[in-house]
Design a protein around this motif. Sequence first.
Motif, PDB file in Angstrom:
ATOM      1  N   LEU A  13       0.698  -1.016  -0.048  1.00 44.54           N
ATOM      2  CA  LEU A  13      -0.034   0.061   0.000  1.00 44.54           C
ATOM      3  C   LEU A  13       0.882   1.138   0.120  1.00 44.54           C
ATOM      4  O   LEU A  13       0.653   2.160  -0.789  1.00 44.54           O
ATOM      5  CB  LEU A  13      -0.934   0.001   1.230  1.00 44.54           C
ATOM      6  N   PHE A  14       1.827   1.178   0.932  1.00 43.77           N
ATOM      7  CA  PHE A  14       2.882   2.452   0.783  1.00 43.77           C
ATOM      8  C   PHE A  14       3.789   2.627  -0.647  1.00 43.77           C
ATOM      9  O   PHE A  14       3.520   3.742  -0.918  1.00 43.77           O
ATOM     10  CB  PHE A  14       3.937   1.852   1.962  1.00 43.77           C
ATOM     11  N   LEU A  15       4.131   1.549  -1.113  1.00 43.57           N
ATOM     12  CA  LEU A  15       4.662   1.753  -2.426  1.00 43.57           C
ATOM     13  C   LEU A  15       3.784   2.105  -3.554  1.00 43.57           C
ATOM     14  O   LEU A  15       4.108   2.686  -4.261  1.00 43.57           O
ATOM     15  CB  LEU A  15       5.557   0.346  -2.803  1.00 43.57           C
ATOM     16  N   GLY A  16       2.430   1.833  -3.232  1.00 41.86           N
ATOM     17  CA  GLY A  16       1.580   2.033  -4.504  1.00 41.86           C
ATOM     18  C   GLY A  16       1.187   3.550  -4.462  1.00 41.86           C
ATOM     19  O   GLY A  16       1.146   4.202  -5.239  1.00 41.86           O
ATOM     20  N   LYS A  17       0.996   4.312  -3.271  1.00 37.24           N
ATOM     21  CA  LYS A  17       0.895   5.583  -3.130  1.00 37.24           C
ATOM     22  C   LYS A  17       2.052   6.194  -3.607  1.00 37.24           C
ATOM     23  O   LYS A  17       1.904   7.407  -4.228  1.00 37.24           O
ATOM     24  CB  LYS A  17       0.494   5.947  -1.636  1.00 37.24           C
ATOM     25  N   VAL A  18       3.296   5.857  -3.369  1.00 36.59           N
ATOM     26  CA  VAL A  18       4.494   6.481  -3.934  1.00 36.59           C
ATOM     27  C   VAL A  18       4.575   6.335  -5.290  1.00 36.59           C
ATOM     28  O   VAL A  18       4.937   7.554  -5.990  1.00 36.59           O
ATOM     29  CB  VAL A  18       5.789   5.735  -3.270  1.00 36.59           C
TER      30      VAL A  18
ATOM     31  N   PHE B 178       4.200  10.177  -7.348  1.00 38.02           N
ATOM     32  CA  PHE B 178       5.192  10.977  -8.059  1.00 38.02           C
ATOM     33  C   PHE B 178       5.609  10.266  -9.497  1.00 38.02           C
ATOM     34  O   PHE B 178       6.411  10.592 -10.233  1.00 38.02           O
ATOM     35  CB  PHE B 178       6.566  10.230  -7.101  1.00 38.02           C
ATOM     36  N   HIS B 179       4.442   9.542 -10.023  1.00 39.83           N
ATOM     37  CA  HIS B 179       4.473   9.205 -11.451  1.00 39.83           C
ATOM     38  C   HIS B 179       5.525   8.444 -11.899  1.00 39.83           C
ATOM     39  O   HIS B 179       6.156   8.789 -12.904  1.00 39.83           O
ATOM     40  CB  HIS B 179       3.883  10.305 -12.329  1.00 39.83           C
ATOM     41  N   LEU B 180       5.755   7.403 -11.137  1.00 39.34           N
ATOM     42  CA  LEU B 180       6.938   6.650 -11.303  1.00 39.34           C
ATOM     43  C   LEU B 180       6.828   5.890 -12.485  1.00 39.34           C
ATOM     44  O   LEU B 180       5.837   5.231 -12.827  1.00 39.34           O
ATOM     45  CB  LEU B 180       7.469   5.763 -10.304  1.00 39.34           C
ATOM     46  N   SER B 181       8.057   5.519 -13.247  1.00 35.09           N
ATOM     47  CA  SER B 181       7.702   4.437 -14.119  1.00 35.09           C
ATOM     48  C   SER B 181       7.868   2.992 -13.757  1.00 35.09           C
ATOM     49  O   SER B 181       8.326   2.857 -12.682  1.00 35.09           O
ATOM     50  CB  SER B 181       8.921   4.706 -15.374  1.00 35.09           C
ATOM     51  N   ALA B 182       7.614   1.915 -14.640  1.00 28.31           N
ATOM     52  CA  ALA B 182       7.932   0.609 -14.384  1.00 28.31           C
ATOM     53  C   ALA B 182       9.270   0.219 -14.064  1.00 28.31           C
ATOM     54  O   ALA B 182       9.621  -0.415 -13.040  1.00 28.31           O
ATOM     55  CB  ALA B 182       7.349  -0.251 -15.452  1.00 28.31           C
ATOM     56  N   ARG B 183      10.046   0.865 -14.556  1.00 26.10           N
ATOM     57  CA  ARG B 183      11.563   0.727 -14.593  1.00 26.10           C
ATOM     58  C   ARG B 183      11.869   1.156 -13.095  1.00 26.10           C
ATOM     59  O   ARG B 183      12.676   0.382 -12.421  1.00 26.10           O
ATOM     60  CB  ARG B 183      12.464   1.234 -15.417  1.00 26.10           C
ATOM     61  N   THR B 184      11.425   2.302 -12.807  1.00 27.62           N
ATOM     62  CA  THR B 184      11.889   2.827 -11.395  1.00 27.62           C
ATOM     63  C   THR B 184      11.262   1.947 -10.459  1.00 27.62           C
ATOM     64  O   THR B 184      11.837   1.759  -9.260  1.00 27.62           O
ATOM     65  CB  THR B 184      11.449   4.263 -11.333  1.00 27.62           C
TER      66      THR B 184
END
Length: 513
Positions: free
Chosen positions: A454-459, A463-469
């Motif tokens: 849940l935490f990582l999903g919110k991040v 921050f609109h992270l990419s799949a690679r990130t």
Amino acid sequence: MFCKVYSALCLGIEGRIVRVEADMSSGLPAFQIVGELSAEVRESGARICTAMRNSGFSLPPKRYLINLAPADFRKSGTGFDLPVAVALLCCIEHVSPEFLENSIFIGELGLNGTLVPVKGILPMISQAAKEGFSNCFVSAENAEEAAIVSGMRVFGARSFSEVIDHLQGKRTLRQISVPMPEKIEEERKYPMDFGDIRGQEAAKRCMQICAAGHHHLLVIGPPGSGKTMMAERLPYILPEMTFEEQMMVTKIHSAAGRLKPGSGLMTCRPFRRPHHSVSDKTLVGGGATPTPGEISLAHGGILFLDEFAEFSRSAVESLRQPLESGEVFVHRVRGDFCFPARPLVVAAMNPCPCGYYPDRKRCRCTSGQIQKYMAKISGPVMERLDLCVYIRRVDYRHMTDERSGMDSRRMQEKIERACQIQKERFSGRNIRYNSGMEGKMLEEYCGLDEETQLFLGKVYEKFHLSARTYQKILKVARTISDLEGSSEIRMEHVAEAVGYRLPDETYGGSLWG
């Protein structure tokens, strides 16, 4: 008379066997070499004839034709002098063909008949051993390098006449052998110790994670904050190379002509530090006859890119594909070449043109200048760097503190334990470090509990992270948990990994977004 002798050349970092055919016939005296040749091979005729004459061997005035086969690829280099000269003496019956069976000859001839070392010996002899050759004749300076290959009888000579005397049975050349050194457990020494660096504990922690999981790292900080000092100490805390890694590293340096005459197997991890004015071809490899670049010469070791923002745009962008695949592909009309390129990349840069931001007592750069400077490193390149750490000027309190903080010995102990965990985890797979995980391996080894997910999903969404990130965060978190001796990835491990990827508000978020 017709005679056939075997030699080899180095294409990229791989050897290729060449058949040297010599024919002598009647007619007006002539000497010709054919077989898709480079300039240095075409002009070798005069050098070979002069070397033979000065060694006491004269050729009758006949027509000599030398063919380097197969003729479907270009022959370059100076290593064909010795086999051509041996083939010519075989034609005039100075050497019996039966003594040339299962033998390979490589070497350049000086005008006085001395044997000159050539580059790329290890790849050539390795290929010869694979194809069933059992004897090789090279210069004395190349002998120890050639003797690395097991199952090959290596004879090192200092002159052409010594080779011929051996083939005629007049004098036997000493067989060169390099015994494999026994591994002796001894206390590891650290000529450059992280304990010498005052403060910067967060950066040392990042270096430890970088070394344990083979994660590429970017360090941003003002001049004199310790960026270069930490990079120089990183090779001493990396795990020791396996024999396979040593062979590959030695082969790359041999093909590039970087091995010193008389040197054998490389046992220390390479540390390459190209200047920021380097061209993209020098950095990743290339040229008319492609040779390994800096990123391949650093394979298995450290590629330190100091003043990262000062590198040319083309040089930085050329790193995209090697950082992702671990290989450099060079395509030319005459063939395709592949160079291994799996170094640990450590880049260092200043935070602004003057180097002192965010210290406004010294920095006078405008926000636009800072944004433009940081934007020299494109998003796709930045995204391929697993870790980013920001360091500040070391304050006086840390400079005068007698305690050294984290030193190389303690860092090395934790890294060794983490590497052993990874070795057991990836046993039977073609990867060694957490950074090499892909696809289903991430699902298998990087499972998260519900709260952490849940935490990582919110991040990820905020921050609109990419799949690679996202995948790199999981890999770094797995390494952090290995360093802590945890079988599970916990919330604090993911939180620390996220901290190495998100933009720092000090820089206005210009790095990642």
